[in-house]
Design a protein around this motif. Sequence first.
Motif, mmCIF file in Angstrom:
data_model
loop_
_atom_site.group_PDB
_atom_site.id
_atom_site.type_symbol
_atom_site.label_atom_id
_atom_site.label_comp_id
_atom_site.label_asym_id
_atom_site.label_seq_id
_atom_site.Cartn_x
_atom_site.Cartn_y
_atom_site.Cartn_z
ATOM 1 N N LEU A 93 0.666 -1.180 -0.019
ATOM 2 C CA LEU A 93 -0.030 -0.041 -0.047
ATOM 3 C C LEU A 93 0.924 1.324 0.052
ATOM 4 O O LEU A 93 1.887 1.265 0.731
ATOM 5 C CB LEU A 93 -1.062 -0.076 1.106
ATOM 6 N N ARG A 94 0.455 2.302 -0.702
ATOM 7 C CA ARG A 94 1.077 3.501 -0.709
ATOM 8 C C ARG A 94 0.594 4.498 0.195
ATOM 9 O O ARG A 94 -0.354 4.164 0.640
ATOM 10 C CB ARG A 94 0.871 4.041 -2.033
ATOM 11 N N ALA A 95 1.570 5.258 0.232
ATOM 12 C CA ALA A 95 1.154 6.469 1.310
ATOM 13 C C ALA A 95 -0.171 7.224 0.892
ATOM 14 O O ALA A 95 -0.211 7.208 -0.645
ATOM 15 C CB ALA A 95 2.222 7.446 1.355
ATOM 16 N N GLY A 96 -1.122 7.410 1.411
ATOM 17 C CA GLY A 96 -2.251 8.188 0.765
ATOM 18 C C GLY A 96 -3.400 7.192 0.483
ATOM 19 O O GLY A 96 -4.253 7.491 0.306
ATOM 20 N N GLN A 97 -3.054 6.068 0.632
ATOM 21 C CA GLN A 97 -4.039 5.040 0.431
ATOM 22 C C GLN A 97 -5.098 4.955 1.388
ATOM 23 O O GLN A 97 -5.031 5.015 2.809
ATOM 24 C CB GLN A 97 -3.522 3.588 0.587
ATOM 25 N N ARG A 98 -6.256 5.177 0.896
ATOM 26 C CA ARG A 98 -7.527 5.333 1.797
ATOM 27 C C ARG A 98 -7.554 3.575 2.401
ATOM 28 O O ARG A 98 -7.962 2.819 1.762
ATOM 29 C CB ARG A 98 -8.838 5.898 1.198
ATOM 30 N N VAL A 99 -7.927 3.462 3.570
ATOM 31 C CA VAL A 99 -8.176 2.282 4.032
ATOM 32 C C VAL A 99 -9.111 2.364 5.109
ATOM 33 O O VAL A 99 -9.682 3.291 5.665
ATOM 34 C CB VAL A 99 -6.898 1.502 4.925
ATOM 35 N N PHE A 100 -9.701 1.072 5.669
ATOM 36 C CA PHE A 100 -10.736 0.987 6.784
ATOM 37 C C PHE A 100 -10.504 0.263 7.825
ATOM 38 O O PHE A 100 -9.597 -1.027 7.555
ATOM 39 C CB PHE A 100 -12.209 0.847 5.937
ATOM 40 N N LEU A 101 -10.385 0.396 9.174
ATOM 41 C CA LEU A 101 -10.041 -0.486 10.179
ATOM 42 C C LEU A 101 -10.915 -0.292 11.323
ATOM 43 O O LEU A 101 -11.668 0.947 11.345
ATOM 44 C CB LEU A 101 -8.566 -0.191 10.599
ATOM 45 N N THR A 102 -11.031 -1.188 12.052
ATOM 46 C CA THR A 102 -11.971 -1.258 13.213
ATOM 47 C C THR A 102 -11.004 -0.392 14.509
ATOM 48 O O THR A 102 -9.834 -0.921 14.722
ATOM 49 C CB THR A 102 -12.349 -2.647 13.751
ATOM 50 N N TYR A 103 -11.720 0.563 14.830
ATOM 51 C CA TYR A 103 -10.806 1.190 15.751
ATOM 52 C C TYR A 103 -11.902 1.770 16.721
ATOM 53 O O TYR A 103 -12.984 2.289 16.658
ATOM 54 C CB TYR A 103 -10.364 2.531 15.171
ATOM 55 N N ASN A 104 -11.673 1.155 18.143
ATOM 56 C CA ASN A 104 -12.570 1.526 19.131
ATOM 57 C C ASN A 104 -13.743 1.028 18.843
ATOM 58 O O ASN A 104 -14.915 1.540 19.377
ATOM 59 C CB ASN A 104 -12.555 3.227 19.242
ATOM 60 N N GLY A 105 -13.740 -0.319 18.172
ATOM 61 C CA GLY A 105 -15.062 -1.083 18.137
ATOM 62 C C GLY A 105 -15.909 -0.425 16.770
ATOM 63 O O GLY A 105 -16.920 -1.189 16.907
ATOM 64 N N ARG A 106 -15.515 0.374 16.194
ATOM 65 C CA ARG A 106 -16.245 0.691 14.858
ATOM 66 C C ARG A 106 -15.255 1.028 13.775
ATOM 67 O O ARG A 106 -14.168 1.424 14.159
ATOM 68 C CB ARG A 106 -17.034 1.970 15.315
ATOM 69 N N GLU A 107 -15.914 0.997 12.701
ATOM 70 C CA GLU A 107 -15.028 1.250 11.482
ATOM 71 C C GLU A 107 -14.874 2.697 11.498
ATOM 72 O O GLU A 107 -15.621 3.230 11.380
ATOM 73 C CB GLU A 107 -15.565 0.434 10.317
ATOM 74 N N VAL A 145 -3.189 5.646 4.822
ATOM 75 C CA VAL A 145 -1.872 5.166 5.156
ATOM 76 C C VAL A 145 -0.856 6.099 4.963
ATOM 77 O O VAL A 145 -0.723 6.927 4.222
ATOM 78 C CB VAL A 145 -1.490 3.938 3.835
ATOM 79 N N LEU A 146 0.126 6.044 6.071
ATOM 80 C CA LEU A 146 1.138 7.234 6.043
ATOM 81 C C LEU A 146 2.355 6.335 5.430
ATOM 82 O O LEU A 146 3.091 6.717 4.478
ATOM 83 C CB LEU A 146 1.463 7.585 7.450
ATOM 84 N N ASP A 147 2.702 5.155 5.753
ATOM 85 C CA ASP A 147 3.497 4.275 5.415
ATOM 86 C C ASP A 147 3.310 2.835 5.439
ATOM 87 O O ASP A 147 2.766 2.427 6.602
ATOM 88 C CB ASP A 147 5.034 4.583 5.474
ATOM 89 N N HIS A 148 3.946 1.968 4.673
ATOM 90 C CA HIS A 148 3.783 0.478 4.750
ATOM 91 C C HIS A 148 5.183 -0.061 4.667
ATOM 92 O O HIS A 148 5.994 -0.026 4.005
ATOM 93 C CB HIS A 148 3.078 0.019 3.399
#
Length: 443
Positions: free
Chosen positions: A86-100, A105-108
């Motif tokens: 993944l490149r920097a700037g990639q929009r991703v989704f993650l579960t944080y604090n129980g919700r998406e 991405v800053l870096d990979h």
Amino acid sequence: MSTGKRLAKRSIIGTRVAALGDDGLYYSGMIQAVKTPAPFPENNNCINLTPNTRYTVRFDGGKLTREYRDAELIGPGFRGLAGVRLRAGQRVFLTYNGREVRADVLDHDHDSDELRVQVHAPAAEVPIELRKRLDEIRLLESRKSARLADVDTDFARLADMAGDRRRASATIEVPAHHMQGSRKRGPSSSCDLGYGERDDQMNECNAALVLMSLSCSPNSPRPSAWGDRSSVSPGASSSSGSSWRSGTPSPPPVSSSFSDEGIAMDYEDKPPTKKRINIVFECTWRGCGYITGSCSSIEAHIRQTHLGPKKEGESDHEEEFYYTESEVTAAAPAPTLSHRDMCRPPHEDPDYQRQLVGSYRQGLLSTMQNGSARPISIPITHSWSTSHSPKHIKFTGANSSPGSPGRRPRSDNKKCRKVYGMDQRDLWCTQCKWKKACTRFGD
DNA sequence: GTTGCCGGGTT
DNA sequence: AACCCGGCAAC
């Protein structure tokens, strides 16, 4: 109900995928068409997929479409994120604090597959930077969480609106790191799940919301069905009222403790940590209270008993208004203030058995009967309705009859006194020392 | 009489 | 909650 994961099995078209855009970032989209170049007349997977199949992906938010090979697509039915850079700037989704939440991405770090991401948590003013493993993030927004991620519509809030919960949690956001290390549940605990299990739970929440809105809608055949429910109970023949506990009739201090074998073991053949959860469907028709173990049978009951034959072409699922779905925990019941807590286990009471046959024809009954009269305590928690306090099945006539004293039959088992003798009293279990029912050699 | 243990009291 | 014990009922 269907998620992207399922779609791939039935029809690829419509599946949500992520695919590389021109700028090297992945974008989410939906498969719009499948092109199979080689003529495979009757491929057995019904959709004529070949290694050369090309998929037309329409990206979200626009009319841009593009063709990809399956190896280029990330999503259900296609490749996963493993190995993806993944490149920097990639929009991703993650579960944080129980919700998406959305994140960029800053870096990979390709070696450790760890990413630094900047989270745009809805509640947080300032973007949060997190380290995440690649497998913890997603390129696709989960369908449900589109709402979750929305600042104005989170489930904590919805739940607040439904019930009488404090609104503070919806307006005062708890800092995320407090939640993460804490064993305390968050405000929207039932919806507060990881990605994998969230779908089902979310459906419960959705179902609750839908039902609540339906019950208030003018179309509802009996808008008060939910309200009635609480008032119906006392007179209902087979359900309502109080509960009892699985422990011994009397010693409250011990029955809740599993140290020194715990009295609850007397009635359980399972480790105390395991709970058997049954789903029980209860008819909420005024004065009915019919309970069954399956959705279809409760609907059949309601249709036949209360609603009458369905009219042609009618598919409004009217039955759904008249029953509730509840979880029944067969062990570790919730404590109650009921005086019946002190009473004998109902499996000792024939009245109870009769009641049980009447109301629990399925599931529970079999558990009782071939389980050699193990007590089942039945606190019913309405998992999705905050307006209903935990409810307990009442077995009228059981437990309180003067002819059934609250004394358990003396067990034939060894007792500490017999085994160790009076001179080794210190080896006795505490219960025996206290002249209580022996837990060490309990049945 | 002995034993198991309930119910309730005390610490 | 831990501990103690009177008293009842099953043996």
